[in-house]
Write an enzyme that holds these catalytic residues in place. Structure first.
Site, mmCIF file in Angstrom:
data_model
loop_
_atom_site.group_PDB
_atom_site.id
_atom_site.type_symbol
_atom_site.label_atom_id
_atom_site.label_comp_id
_atom_site.label_asym_id
_atom_site.label_seq_id
_atom_site.Cartn_x
_atom_site.Cartn_y
_atom_site.Cartn_z
ATOM 1 N N ASP A 409 0.714 -1.367 -0.204
ATOM 2 C CA ASP A 409 0.428 0.524 -0.489
ATOM 3 C C ASP A 409 0.691 1.264 0.216
ATOM 4 O O ASP A 409 2.017 1.182 0.191
ATOM 5 C CB ASP A 409 -0.919 0.193 1.120
ATOM 6 C CG ASP A 409 -1.779 1.177 0.837
ATOM 7 O OD1 ASP A 409 -2.153 2.236 0.101
ATOM 8 O OD2 ASP A 409 -2.719 0.596 1.554
HETATM 9 C C1 BGC Z 1 -4.656 3.544 0.124
HETATM 10 C C2 BGC Z 1 -4.957 2.399 -0.810
HETATM 11 C C3 BGC Z 1 -4.821 3.423 -2.295
HETATM 12 C C4 BGC Z 1 -3.276 3.832 -2.528
HETATM 13 C C5 BGC Z 1 -3.137 4.532 -3.308
HETATM 14 C C6 BGC Z 1 -4.030 4.265 -0.183
HETATM 15 O O1 BGC Z 1 -3.011 5.384 0.895
HETATM 16 O O2 BGC Z 1 -4.792 3.102 1.402
HETATM 17 O O3 BGC Z 1 -6.723 1.660 -0.786
HETATM 18 O O4 BGC Z 1 -5.182 1.936 -3.514
HETATM 19 O O5 BGC Z 1 -3.274 4.639 -1.290
HETATM 20 O O6 BGC Z 1 -4.210 5.487 -3.671
#
Ligand code: BGC
Length: 917
Positions: A409
């Site tokens: 993530d």
């Molecule tokens: C989120 C993800 C997301 C990623 C990219 C993160 O903060 O938890 O779900 O895909 O950001 O935007």
């Protein structure tokens, strides 16, 4: 190269846990800066098991002198970990090997400058200072880590049962065929191996390293290498984020409320085509966290609070997305169940609960051929999820046989050695956003050059990533990225490609099929040509700022059709209930009077508007989202479970003025509705969830009876917040790691209510219809099996033996193929056509340690005419009747009688039977 014995390897693995435990003991910073030179040669090929175990205690003693964790507690945790988490070390033992002590001279606390200079340091590597800890975030000691690739699960396609399948040709929704993506993965891996065969180490590392935050046009970007074009990774689970001319689909939670696999698939396919149409290679969804706590800020992105329902929705969504051409990404792996302190909480979960509840939807995604998995921000049992050997290597890659890649993530990556624990891709690539440093990149190259990480592991990372690209045939006329997520109005980088096609139809259909009718007294609904309608509530109308006026939808103003955060899209338009009701009312009977009152705070005005109208329709909501936005004091998670913006007094005021008050709730999850649910003037309630851009049209379809509601709750609505078994954990300061102990085990949501005899307001699976159904004719049989390929395994299972631990053991065909068939009749006993959602709950033998009822099957019986009967069949696999045996590390059938019920909810059972196991 000398491969370590399993025993030595096990101890290496234990080191990982020791460090992690100390980290969670709250002195993370002190831990790293005090990393002693005496922690030398932690793993040496010449070490014997006893030498190594004494090294473990000396590491414990010296490294953690400043930690609050005592040596005794660390060493005692070693033995328990040894018997629990690491009882199947096959993957780790193949991952940990080496012939020499680590020869790195990395600084104890690697700053960004240090990291930048790592490549030069690596050539001057010296063993004299030993292998110090890598950084503040280390969970593995610097050592020398060899790598042997994971065995590919052995299976051969069986036509008509386990057909060889490619993403472009999935089995139809709800089919009992089990797709075998093995041959397609094998072809893709072979192409990937060929592709990277001549590449330099730097090139392979580049494939595993994002270009850094805002370094490209998508939220995540992998740079091109040679003639391979790189990757664009883009949110979200409900549509393409940060661009125009795309569809704003219903949220995951609304989709799950339909309990219809055809719609799960249709939405996935439509989204897949839109992602591809915009040039996105990887769609960052579906999201499949479990709604363990009702307040969880991102629950609405997922599919509710039951693993089976979530698993089916995830499976169909992945098949749909990938059929559309885009790589799906199953997220967030794993135990990321609350927003508060999500980067600083350790979800402490026992192995059985992990398997039966949290891992299940990811396993279903792997069975659907998912290309990628995103590891989560949190720690799992004291080790970060993105450097967790147990969850990444052992569970995902070995036990489930996942052949794609794991990305972090955004910012959930904390060390270069995460590569050894199974992390394949760093996203967005930099250590902190825009820092221009990376745990991978030059750092990973240096770790390979200095002998810390085997180059074969980097080959494996690049191969997995590029194989996923070939699995989806993204080398064949794939569109260029045609938008700029970070500057949507820049003419140079936005081509404004319209990818919407007729997807609004799917949106509208899911919106109405996902609406759950909770109360309907004396036929209040459907509406019968009312002459006057009052539409009440801020949630019925538009926001003063338009549908996209709040960044990432971080505001609750106007009708609520999605939550907030990264799980969003721009709305191309948003049909409000107010405008749709006006149009539908005039179509119904020209001249129908429609009045409205949109202020929730002026309840007197609302009551006056509702007075003497044939019906008062009150629209209310509850919102939540991701932690980086706080709305009205809700830091992502909901601070309470009440409806928002004075909703309860508003409903009560309207109900006191109008005896035919119908309430429509747009909510991210359960809410407490006790103040008014039994009010006799509240004649009907529809739980309309988060319907996306066609919100108004979808609710009108249900209100007027053009669609007979068939939605079912994907979670329990309680009478009191305290009735839920697990609660939001708040608090925490500074570097503290919050402990979140999953003490409720298997008892989340309805399982907890059933286990503890708590009466919910509306149970999981509940939903009314404008008609009624009867159930009869239950029949249960064993499915005859033509092939005898796994007869021995099946016989062992039937005798109560745990399935053997093997690569791909949890996804083995024999465990998942239909083994028992349940049939019954559903008859429409009312006066209008309707769709029934038949549900099957297994009651495991007493002593199995299972909750009283667990969902193991459901089937939508669509458009049954009044008086018509349909035969419904639901199959069960051996897996469906197994529990996870943590000691044996395998699925097993508990001894005793297997009963089951078929009915219309988790509490309204109509037929009961016994499974002939
Ligand atoms: C989120 C993800 C997301 C990623 C990219 C993160 O903060 O938890 O779900 O895909 O950001 O935007």
């Amino acid at each position: 190269m000398v491969v370590l014995s399993p025993r030595l390897s096990a101890l290496c693995a234990l080191l990982l846990t020791v460090c992690a435990n100390a980290q969670s003991a709250s002195t993370v910073t002190a831990l790293s800066s005090s990393a002693p030179a005496s922690v030398s040669s932690a793993v040496s090929a010449s070490s014997t098991a006893s030498e190594l175990s004494s090294t473990v205690s000396s590491v414990s003693a010296s490294s953690f002198a400043t930690s609050e964790t005592s040596v005794a507690s660390i060493t005692s945790s070693l033995s328990s970990v040894a018997s629990e988490s690491f009882s199947t070390l096959s993957s780790f033992s193949s991952a940990v090997s080496g012939s020499t002590a680590a020869s790195s001279s990395l600084p104890a606390s690697a700053s960004s400058t240090d990291i930048a200079s790592l490549s030069t340091l690596s050539s001057a590597a010296s063993a004299s200072t030993g292998p110090p800890l890598e950084s503040t975030q280390i969970t593995l000691p610097i050592s020398s880590y060899g790598f042997t690739s994971f065995p590919v699960p052995s299976a051969s396609p069986i036509p008509g049962v386990f057909p060889s399948t490619a993403p472009k040709s999935p089995p139809p929704p709800g089919s009992s065929l089990i797709p075998d993506f093995g041959p397609a993965w094998a072809r893709a891996h072979s192409r990937a191996r060929q592709q990277i065969s001549g590449w330099s180490l730097e090139q392979k590392v580049s494939v595993a390293t994002g270009v850094g935050w805002m370094g490209g046009r998508c939220v995540g970007n992998i740079a091109p290498v040679a003639d391979w074009p790189g990757l664009c990774l883009e949110d979200s689970p409900l549509g393409v984020r940060f661009t125009d001319f795309v569809t704003a689909f219903p949220a995951g939670i609304t989709t799950a409320s339909t309990w219809r696999r055809d719609l799960f698939r249709a939405r996935g396919l439509a989204m897949g085509r839109e992602f591809k149409g915009k040039g996105v290679h990887v769609a960052l969804g579906p999201m499949m966290n479990m709604g363990r706590i009702a307040q969880g800020g991102r629950n609405w992105e997922g599919f509710g609070a039951d693993p089976f329902l979530t698993g089916e929705a995830a499976y169909e969504t992945v098949l749909g997305l990938q059929n559309g051409g885009v790589q799906a990404c199953a997220k967030h792996y794993i135990n990321n169940e609350q927003e508060h302190f999500r980067t600083q909480e350790s979800s402490n979960v026992d192995d059985r609960t992990e398997h039966e509840i949290y891992l299940h939807p990811f396993m279903r995604s792997v069975q659907a051929g998912v290309a990628s998995v995103m590891c989560s921000y949190n720690l799992v049992n004291d080790t970060y999820a993105c450097q967790n050997d147990r969850t990444l290597n052992q569970l995902l890659k070995d036990e489930i046989g996942f052949q794609g890649y794991v990305m972090s993530d955004w910012g959930a990556h904390h060390s270069t050695l995460a590569a050894v624990a199974g992390l394949d891709m760093s996203m967005p690539g930099d250590i902190t956003f825009s820092s221009h440093t990376s745990w991978y990149g030059a750092n990973l190259t240096a770790y390979v050059e200095n002998g810390t990480i085997a180059e074969s592991r980097v080959d494996d990372m690049a191969e997995r990533i590029i194989a996923a690209y070939y699995l989806l045939e993204q080398d064949q006329n794939y569109p260029e990225v045609s938008f700029n997520a970070f500057d949507m109005t820049d003419p140079a980088t936005n081509a404004h490609v319209d990818v919407q096609a007729d997807h609004y139809k799917v949106v509208r259909e899911i919106g109405s099929a996902g609406a759950v009718l909770l109360k309907n007294v004396a036929g209040a609904l459907p509406l019968k040509t009312p002459r006057s309608i009052a539409v009440i509530g801020n949630d019925s109308g538009p926001s003063t700022r338009g549908p996209n006026g709040y960044s990432d939808r971080g505001g609750d103003d106007g009708t609520l059709a999605m939550g907030w955060g990264s799980g969003t899209t721009q709305f191309p338009y948003l049909v409000t209930p107010l405008e749709a009701i006006q149009a539908r009312a005039q179509q119904d009977a020209p001249g129908t009077q429609v009045s409205w009152w949109l202020s929730n705070w002026d309840t007197a005005g609302a009551a006056a508007t509702a007075f003497q109208q044939d019906v008062a329709l009150v629209f209310v909501n509850a919102d939540s989202g991701e932690d980086y936005i706080t709305v009205d004091g809700n830091e992502g998670d909901r601070k309470n479970l009440t409806l928002w913006i004075n909703a309860d007094p508003l409903i009560e005021a309207v109900a006191s003025a109008n005896p035919n008050t119908v309430v429509v709730v747009h909510s991210v999850g359960p809410a407490i509705i006790e103040p008014w649910i039994e009010n006799p003037n509240v004649t009907a309630v529809i739980w309309a969830s988060l319907p996306g851009q066609e919100s108004g049209n979808a609710i009108v379809d249900v209100l007027w009876g053009d669609v007979n509601p068939s939605g079912r709750l994907p979670y329990t609505i309680a009478k009191s917040p305290a009735d839920y078994g697990a609660q939001l954990i708040t608090g925490g300061t500074g570097d503290e790691i919050l402990r979140i102990d999953y003490t409720e085990g298997l008892n989340i949501d309805y399982r907890h209510f059933d286990s503890n005899n708590i009466e919910p307001r509306f149970e999981f699976g509940f939903g009314l219809s404008y008609t009624t159904f009867s159930y009869s004719g239950l029949h249960v049989s064993t499915i005859p099996q033509a092939d005898r390929t796994s007869a021995a395994l099946e016989a062992a299972w039937a005798s109560g033996k745990a399935a053997p631990a093997a690569a791909g053991g949890s996804t083995a065909l024999w465990l998942h193929r239909p083994a028992f068939k349940v049939t019954f009749q559903v008859r429409n006993t009312g006066h209008v056509a309707g769709t029934e959602i038949a549900q099957l709950y297994v009651h495991f033998p007493a002593g199995a340690g299972e909750p009283p009822s667990v969902l193991r099957g459901f089937e939508d019986v669509q458009d049954v005419r009044p008086g018509e009967s349909r035969t419904v069949s639901i199959t069960l696999s051996r897996y469906d009747l197994s529990v996870w045996d943590a000691e044996a590390q395998g699925w097993k059938k508990p001894a005793g009688k297997f009963e089951f019920s078929v009915g219309t909810s988790s509490r309204d059972f109509r037929l009961k039977g016994t499974i002939p196991v």
